[in-house]
Design a protein around this motif. Structure first.
Motif, PDB file in Angstrom:
ATOM      1  N   GLY A   1      52.343  16.784  51.952  1.00 58.07           N
ATOM      2  CA  GLY A   1      52.561  16.818  53.368  1.00 58.07           C
ATOM      3  C   GLY A   1      51.712  16.150  54.198  1.00 58.07           C
ATOM      4  N   LYS A   2      50.754  15.523  53.650  1.00 59.20           N
ATOM      5  CA  LYS A   2      49.324  14.718  54.173  1.00 59.20           C
ATOM      6  C   LYS A   2      49.963  13.634  54.480  1.00 59.20           C
ATOM      7  N   PRO A   3      49.354  12.821  55.505  1.00 56.71           N
ATOM      8  CA  PRO A   3      49.867  11.517  55.939  1.00 56.71           C
ATOM      9  C   PRO A   3      49.180  10.564  55.205  1.00 56.71           C
ATOM     10  N   ALA A   4      49.592   9.352  54.743  1.00 57.40           N
ATOM     11  CA  ALA A   4      49.052   8.189  54.124  1.00 57.40           C
ATOM     12  C   ALA A   4      49.678   6.873  54.478  1.00 57.40           C
ATOM     13  N   ALA A   5      48.896   5.835  54.153  1.00 58.80           N
ATOM     14  CA  ALA A   5      49.217   4.451  54.730  1.00 58.80           C
ATOM     15  C   ALA A   5      48.460   3.565  53.595  1.00 58.80           C
TER      16      ALA A   5
ATOM     17  N   ILE B   1      53.348   0.524  60.152  1.00 58.73           N
ATOM     18  CA  ILE B   1      52.954   0.021  61.140  1.00 58.73           C
ATOM     19  C   ILE B   1      54.108  -0.320  62.165  1.00 58.73           C
ATOM     20  N   PRO B   2      54.354   0.378  63.303  1.00 57.62           N
ATOM     21  CA  PRO B   2      55.620   0.175  64.058  1.00 57.62           C
ATOM     22  C   PRO B   2      55.640  -1.161  64.824  1.00 57.62           C
ATOM     23  N   TYR B   3      56.697  -1.728  65.092  1.00 57.55           N
ATOM     24  CA  TYR B   3      56.842  -2.948  66.000  1.00 57.55           C
ATOM     25  C   TYR B   3      56.439  -2.574  67.276  1.00 57.55           C
ATOM     26  N   SER B   4      56.080  -1.411  67.783  1.00 55.71           N
ATOM     27  CA  SER B   4      55.520  -1.404  69.172  1.00 55.71           C
ATOM     28  C   SER B   4      54.066  -1.826  69.239  1.00 55.71           C
TER      29      SER B   4
ATOM     30  N   GLU C   1      53.645  -7.696  50.323  1.00 58.24           N
ATOM     31  CA  GLU C   1      54.469  -6.459  50.429  1.00 58.24           C
ATOM     32  C   GLU C   1      54.884  -5.703  49.279  1.00 58.24           C
ATOM     33  N   THR C   2      54.975  -6.312  48.145  1.00 55.76           N
ATOM     34  CA  THR C   2      55.328  -5.710  46.855  1.00 55.76           C
ATOM     35  C   THR C   2      54.009  -4.755  46.407  1.00 55.76           C
ATOM     36  N   THR C   3      52.923  -5.509  46.735  1.00 59.79           N
ATOM     37  CA  THR C   3      51.523  -4.494  46.542  1.00 59.79           C
ATOM     38  C   THR C   3      51.458  -3.279  47.457  1.00 59.79           C
TER      39      THR C   3
ATOM     40  N   GLY D   1      49.452  -8.992  58.273  1.00 56.80           N
ATOM     41  CA  GLY D   1      50.061  -7.836  58.777  1.00 56.80           C
ATOM     42  C   GLY D   1      51.549  -7.703  58.665  1.00 56.80           C
ATOM     43  N   THR D   2      51.940  -6.500  58.241  1.00 57.02           N
ATOM     44  CA  THR D   2      53.578  -5.950  57.694  1.00 57.02           C
ATOM     45  C   THR D   2      53.590  -4.809  58.456  1.00 57.02           C
ATOM     46  N   PRO D   3      55.053  -4.355  58.495  1.00 57.43           N
ATOM     47  CA  PRO D   3      55.461  -3.184  58.873  1.00 57.43           C
ATOM     48  C   PRO D   3      55.059  -2.079  57.738  1.00 57.43           C
ATOM     49  N   TYR D   4      54.854  -2.408  56.506  1.00 51.66           N
ATOM     50  CA  TYR D   4      54.858  -1.482  55.288  1.00 51.66           C
ATOM     51  C   TYR D   4      53.280  -1.323  55.267  1.00 51.66           C
ATOM     52  N   GLY D   5      52.349  -1.937  55.981  1.00 50.30           N
ATOM     53  CA  GLY D   5      51.026  -1.526  55.937  1.00 50.30           C
ATOM     54  C   GLY D   5      50.094  -2.894  56.345  1.00 50.30           C
TER      55      GLY D   5
END
Length: 206
Positions: free
Chosen positions: A109-113, A146-149, A126-128, A160-164
């Motif tokens: 339940g804890k956030p991670a990125a 990371i949101p596209y906002s 992206e695969t990494t 820079g990717t939406p995955y991190g």
């Protein structure tokens, strides 16, 4: 600043040339801008037989991470350079020792990125990032991208990717680009904010 007995976001990373460590510093700035402490920790390298081979205390940079650092965090940012489209073995070695945390559900339940750096423009970023998400999902963590906002995600010509967050650390780039810095700080701030909201939600339920 790393203060004991307070909630913190753990920034756990392995860095061989310094690129991933530079990202960790910018992520920490984003975390602390959200109002929660950032705790920077690294892991030692491993020898070919996968046994720890470094001195017990690093000669420079962040301290080595302990299992308790991970167990007690309010959120996690985890980073590694790319190794053939996967995370580096020292970070994998550390994660392989976290079965006790998995068994007791300390991270549930804890956030991670996640974040990464590569020497070539694409280089398996992206695969990494996805490879680092997998053990965190098994731990029951809530993965934030990371949101596209974030406008820098659309205009970046480096990492820079939406995955991190990611960084192109080729010969041309001795430092992070402006967009890479922006995205690192945005991701750090996002995880920091989520950690505080989830902590408050948990406390209100008790």
């Amino acid at each position: 600043m790393d203060r004991d007995n307070e909630g913190y976001v753990l920034i756990l990373y392995y860095s061989r040339t310094g690129a991933t460590a530079r990202m960790a510093t910018e992520l920490a700035r984003g975390v602390e801008a959200s109002g929660i402490t950032a705790r920077l920790r690294t892991v030692p390298g491993v020898s070919p037989d996968t046994e720890a081979s470094e001195p017990p205390v690093p000669t420079e940079g962040a301290p080595y991470c302990t299992i308790e650092d991970l167990r007690n965090c309010s959120g996690l940012l985890m980073g590694s350079p790319t190794r053939f489209g996967n995370m580096a073995s020292p970070l994998r070695y550390f994660l392989d020792q976290t079965s006790d945390i998995w068994l007791d559900g300390s991270l549930t339940g804890k956030p991670a990125a996640v974040f990464t750096a590569t020497g070539s423009l694409h280089g398996g970023q992206e695969t990494t990032l996805v490879s680092m998400m997998l053990p965190l999902l098994h731990h029951g963590m809530l993965i934030a991208g990371i949101p596209y906002s974030e406008a820098a995600l659309m205009r970046t010509r480096t990492g820079g990717t939406p995955y991190g967050a990611s960084h192109w650390s080729g010969e041309h780039a001795t430092s992070l680009s402006d967009d890479e810095v922006t995205l690192c700080r945005a991701l750090g701030k996002r995880v920091g904010s989520l950690a505080q909201k989830l902590d408050n939600s948990h406390n209100s339920d008790n």
